[in-house]
Scaffold this active site. Structure first.
Site, short mmCIF file in Angstrom:
data_model
loop_
_atom_site.label_atom_id
_atom_site.label_comp_id
_atom_site.label_asym_id
_atom_site.label_seq_id
_atom_site.Cartn_x
_atom_site.Cartn_y
_atom_site.Cartn_z
N ASP A 53 0.85 -1.19 0.00
CA ASP A 53 0.00 0.00 0.00
C ASP A 53 0.89 1.24 0.00
OD1 ASP A 53 -1.90 2.04 0.85
OD2 ASP A 53 -3.21 0.32 1.28
N ALA A 76 -1.41 4.07 -8.78
CA ALA A 76 -2.17 3.78 -7.56
C ALA A 76 -2.91 5.02 -7.06
CB ALA A 76 -1.21 3.29 -6.47
N ASN A 94 -5.02 9.19 0.51
CA ASN A 94 -4.41 8.17 -0.33
C ASN A 94 -3.64 8.78 -1.50
OD1 ASN A 94 -4.33 5.18 -0.99
ND2 ASN A 94 -5.06 6.04 -2.92
N TYR A 143 -11.34 14.45 -6.02
CA TYR A 143 -10.53 13.54 -6.85
C TYR A 143 -9.61 14.36 -7.77
CZ TYR A 143 -9.37 10.67 -10.87
OH TYR A 143 -8.69 10.07 -11.89
N ASN A 172 -11.48 9.78 -21.10
CA ASN A 172 -12.23 8.61 -20.60
C ASN A 172 -11.61 7.30 -21.06
OD1 ASN A 172 -14.02 10.96 -20.27
ND2 ASN A 172 -15.45 9.41 -19.55
N LEU A 190 -19.82 4.60 -17.92
CA LEU A 190 -20.91 4.49 -18.90
C LEU A 190 -20.83 3.21 -19.74
CD1 LEU A 190 -23.36 5.68 -20.37
CD2 LEU A 190 -21.74 6.80 -21.92
N PHE A 208 -27.76 10.13 -17.26
CA PHE A 208 -27.75 11.23 -16.29
C PHE A 208 -27.96 12.58 -16.98
CE2 PHE A 208 -24.76 8.33 -13.71
CZ PHE A 208 -25.83 7.75 -13.05
N ASP A 285 -20.95 16.75 -13.27
CA ASP A 285 -20.65 16.32 -14.64
C ASP A 285 -20.56 17.52 -15.58
OD1 ASP A 285 -20.37 13.58 -14.65
OD2 ASP A 285 -22.47 13.16 -15.08
N1 UDP Z 1 -23.22 8.33 -17.46
C1 UDP Z 1 -24.58 8.04 -17.52
N2 UDP Z 1 -25.03 6.95 -16.84
C2 UDP Z 1 -24.20 6.13 -16.12
C3 UDP Z 1 -22.82 6.44 -16.06
C4 UDP Z 1 -22.37 7.55 -16.76
O1 UDP Z 1 -25.35 8.75 -18.16
O2 UDP Z 1 -24.69 5.18 -15.49
C5 UDP Z 1 -22.72 9.51 -18.19
C6 UDP Z 1 -22.04 10.51 -17.26
O3 UDP Z 1 -23.00 11.43 -16.77
C7 UDP Z 1 -21.02 11.16 -18.21
C8 UDP Z 1 -20.68 10.04 -19.19
O4 UDP Z 1 -21.72 9.08 -19.08
O5 UDP Z 1 -21.63 12.19 -18.94
C9 UDP Z 1 -19.36 9.37 -18.87
O6 UDP Z 1 -19.39 9.01 -17.49
P1 UDP Z 1 -18.29 8.05 -16.85
O7 UDP Z 1 -18.68 7.82 -15.43
O8 UDP Z 1 -18.12 6.84 -17.71
O9 UDP Z 1 -16.95 8.86 -16.95
P2 UDP Z 1 -16.56 10.33 -16.40
O10 UDP Z 1 -16.68 11.24 -17.58
O11 UDP Z 1 -17.47 10.68 -15.28
O12 UDP Z 1 -15.14 10.15 -15.98
#
Ligand code: UDP
Length: 328
Positions: A53, A76, A94, A143, A172, A190, A208, A285
């Site tokens: 760790d 990590a 972390n 984060y 992504n 996603l 979302f 987002d």
């Molecule tokens: N998203 C969504 N439904 C989900 C997960 C993600 O609509 O269950 C959307 C999220 O709002 C973003 C895009 O998909 O606009 C990519 O999200 P992800 O979590 O994959 O990556 P991030 O961009 O947050 O790092």
């Protein structure tokens, strides 16, 4: 030897396989991972594995005592944006304190090169799209903040000790290769969730928000294949070994896809529409995140080779045969 902290995670394990494929001996790779999210079984045969760790400095020191480590790829970290809003301490502790343990140990052992997994989350809501490395750093969650702070710490270790770094600001990461794939628990991303909505009877994807200021109202992201990301790490290591200065690079495809476009591509690839419903926006987002990756192309010689169809089809192939990775 090359040390991969967090090397048993999704991007780390793909990078380990890629390094081996590109001719690095497995016995020249050490993976250090606490296995909280990583999978030892995802590692290529012949690499050294240490369960440890980054928050435990003695465990890092012992890795440096056992192996003659000349460079580090530092994956990590905790990486759930939503969780970081609930539990900022976990992320600062972390990702910053743990990272600092690593830097200090590298300094003590004379290890001079570090490639760091950073993120486009350091930019928060960008002023300009596509996003260049000159965009203001103003993260909107702990984060992203933890990654931005660590970039600044690395600058000081360079200034004071001559430890050079490359920070790769990923967009992504997605897709699968080498018989391994994305197996987060819990899964929040996603593409794996949209695939889950194809293969599982009881899962419906939540989209979302469809009221963003984008052509179809859903958020746009730049999905970069994990093998292309792995290649960026290899090129970053070479860049450091060539004696070049510390720097930060965006790693994305410079193309964006909306959530609805991803659903359509998944339908084309899987032959079935993922079940989905429109739900409310997810906090934090940004509407659009698309990389300008010219700098990585010009300076690192990095060019993504895979497109969104490669991303989705490789993810689907992997999830089909590893259903436990997608059904959690
Ligand atoms: N998203 C969504 N439904 C989900 C997960 C993600 O609509 O269950 C959307 C999220 O709002 C973003 C895009 O998909 O606009 C990519 O999200 P992800 O979590 O994959 O990556 P991030 O961009 O947050 O790092």
């Amino acid at each position: 030897m090359i040390l991969l902290t967090g090397g048993a995670g999704y991007i780390g394990a793909h990078t380990a396989h890629y390094l081996v494929k590109e001719g690095i001996m497995p016995s020249d790779i050490v993976v250090f991972d606490n296995l909280v999210y990583g999978h030892e079984s995802h590692l290529p045969k012949g690499v050294f594995f240490i369960k440890g760790d980054i928050l435990n400095r003695d465990e890092i020191i012992s890795a440096f005592k056992i192996h003659k480590i000349s460079s580090v790829i530092h994956f990590a970290a905790y990486a759930y944006v939503g969780e970081s809003m609930q539990n900022p301490y976990k992320y600062f502790h972390n990702n910053i304190t743990g990272g600092l343990n690593l830097l200090e140990t590298m300094k003590d052992f004379g290890c001079k090169y570090i490639v760091f997994s950073s993120t486009c989350a350091v930019y928060g809501i960008p002023n300009h799209i596509p996003i260049t490395e000159n965009e203001t750093i103003k993260p909107i969650n702990p984060y992203g903040e933890s990654k931005a702070v660590f970039e600044r710490l690395m600058r000081w270790y360079d200034e004071i000790y001559g430890m050079r770094f490359v920070s790769l600001r990923y967009f992504n990461a997605s897709g699968a290769d080498f018989g391994i794939g994305e197996a987060h628990d819990p899964e929040t991303h996603l593409i794996p969730l949209a695939i889950r909505a194809v293969v599982s009877e009881d899962y419906t994807l939540n989209v979302f928000g469809d009221d963003y200021d984008t052509p179809d109202g859903t958020c746009i992201r730049d999905y970069v294949h994990v093998t292309d990301l792995a290649d960026a790490h290899m090129k970053a290591l070479q860049y450091l070994k060539d004696g070049r200065p510390s720097d930060c690079f965006n790693i994305g495809t410079s193309r964006g896809n909306s959530v609805k476009e991803i659903i359509d591509i998944i339908k084309d690839v899987c032959g079935k529409t993922p079940k989905y419903k429109i739900s409310k926006r997810r906090e934090g987002d940004p509407p659009r995140l698309i990389a300008d990756s010219k700098k990585a192309q010009e300076i690192l010689g990095w060019l993504p080779k895979k497109n969104i169809f490669d991303v989705v089809s490789s993810a689907y192939e992997w999830h089909k045969t590893n259903l436990e990775g997608v059904m959690r």
